[in-house]
Design a protein around this motif. Structure first.
Motif, PDB file in Angstrom:
ATOM      1  N   PRO A  93     -11.453 -13.413  -8.190  1.00 33.35           N
ATOM      2  CA  PRO A  93     -12.856 -13.234  -8.555  1.00 33.35           C
ATOM      3  C   PRO A  93     -13.619 -14.537  -8.357  1.00 33.35           C
ATOM      4  O   PRO A  93     -13.052 -15.627  -8.445  1.00 33.35           O
ATOM      5  N   ASN A  94     -14.885 -14.414  -8.079  1.00 35.07           N
ATOM      6  CA  ASN A  94     -15.698 -15.584  -7.776  1.00 35.07           C
ATOM      7  C   ASN A  94     -16.044 -16.362  -9.041  1.00 35.07           C
ATOM      8  O   ASN A  94     -16.334 -15.785 -10.075  1.00 35.07           O
ATOM      9  N   ARG A  95     -16.016 -17.685  -8.886  1.00 37.27           N
ATOM     10  CA  ARG A  95     -16.501 -18.522  -9.972  1.00 37.27           C
ATOM     11  C   ARG A  95     -18.022 -18.459 -10.008  1.00 37.27           C
ATOM     12  O   ARG A  95     -18.667 -18.007  -9.071  1.00 37.27           O
ATOM     13  N   PRO A 128     -11.996  -6.263  -1.399  1.00 36.49           N
ATOM     14  CA  PRO A 128     -10.813  -7.003  -1.854  1.00 36.49           C
ATOM     15  C   PRO A 128     -10.776  -7.196  -3.363  1.00 36.49           C
ATOM     16  O   PRO A 128      -9.708  -7.196  -3.964  1.00 36.49           O
ATOM     17  N   LEU A 129     -11.948  -7.319  -3.972  1.00 36.00           N
ATOM     18  CA  LEU A 129     -11.957  -7.547  -5.408  1.00 36.00           C
ATOM     19  C   LEU A 129     -11.522  -6.313  -6.193  1.00 36.00           C
ATOM     20  O   LEU A 129     -11.109  -6.421  -7.338  1.00 36.00           O
ATOM     21  N   ARG A 130     -11.587  -5.137  -5.590  1.00 36.58           N
ATOM     22  CA  ARG A 130     -11.060  -3.949  -6.266  1.00 36.58           C
ATOM     23  C   ARG A 130      -9.544  -4.055  -6.419  1.00 36.58           C
ATOM     24  O   ARG A 130      -8.970  -3.488  -7.340  1.00 36.58           O
ATOM     25  N   ILE A 187      -3.075 -12.206  -5.178  1.00 36.99           N
ATOM     26  CA  ILE A 187      -4.100 -11.938  -6.169  1.00 36.99           C
ATOM     27  C   ILE A 187      -3.981 -12.998  -7.250  1.00 36.99           C
ATOM     28  O   ILE A 187      -2.908 -13.192  -7.824  1.00 36.99           O
ATOM     29  N   GLY A 188      -5.078 -13.691  -7.509  1.00 36.93           N
ATOM     30  CA  GLY A 188      -5.090 -14.730  -8.529  1.00 36.93           C
ATOM     31  C   GLY A 188      -6.334 -14.643  -9.376  1.00 36.93           C
ATOM     32  O   GLY A 188      -7.260 -13.894  -9.069  1.00 36.93           O
TER      33      GLY A 188
END
Length: 136
Positions: free
Chosen positions: A67-69, A80-82, A43-44
């Motif tokens: 998270p997406n730029r 996955p973002l959760r 996770i970054g």
């Protein structure tokens, strides 16, 4: 750069100058692990959102969650973002490291000495976690 497990225990530490991008330092941090296998997920923050890094880590069997730029064309789905919400555990470990004055102020001139102080601080954190009484 620091890599921690799900409970905030430091697994890998890598020091470098401030000039290279964080995406280029991921492999060095993975190689500097304290004798552990590669994690299933990393996770970054937004700095780790890179197609090249995603492909490289996928060949190692690691899922990159970041998270997406804003300029991203191919995005991750929400599942996955959760998991990104768990990033506070990394921030907590960094705060624990900042409680050591020599790490916080970086009094060491040589990078090897600073890395040794960070590793010593990680050992103290690990010992505190292992020897602390269980919370009722």
């Amino acid at each position: 750069m620091i890599m921690v497990d799900a409970s905030g225990v430091p697994l890998a530490v890598h020091t470098s100058s401030a000039s290279p991008a964080e995406v280029t330092l991921v492999h060095d941090t993975l190689e500097a692990s304290f004798g552990m296998d590669f994690p299933k997920r990393l996770i970054g923050d937004k700095a780790y959102d890179s197609d090249g890094l995603d492909v490289e880590l996928e060949t190692l069997g690691i899922e990159m969650i970041a998270p997406n730029r804003r300029n991203r064309k191919k995005t991750q789905d929400g599942r996955p973002l959760r998991r990104y919400r768990r990033r506070w555990k990394v921030e907590r470990t960094i705060a624990w490291l900042q409680s050591f004055r020599r790490v916080r102020t970086r009094d060491e001139v040589k990078a090897q000495n600073f890395l040794g102080m960070v590793q010593l601080a990680c050992i103290v954190i690990l010992l505190r976690l292992v020897t602390s009484p269980p919370v009722p």
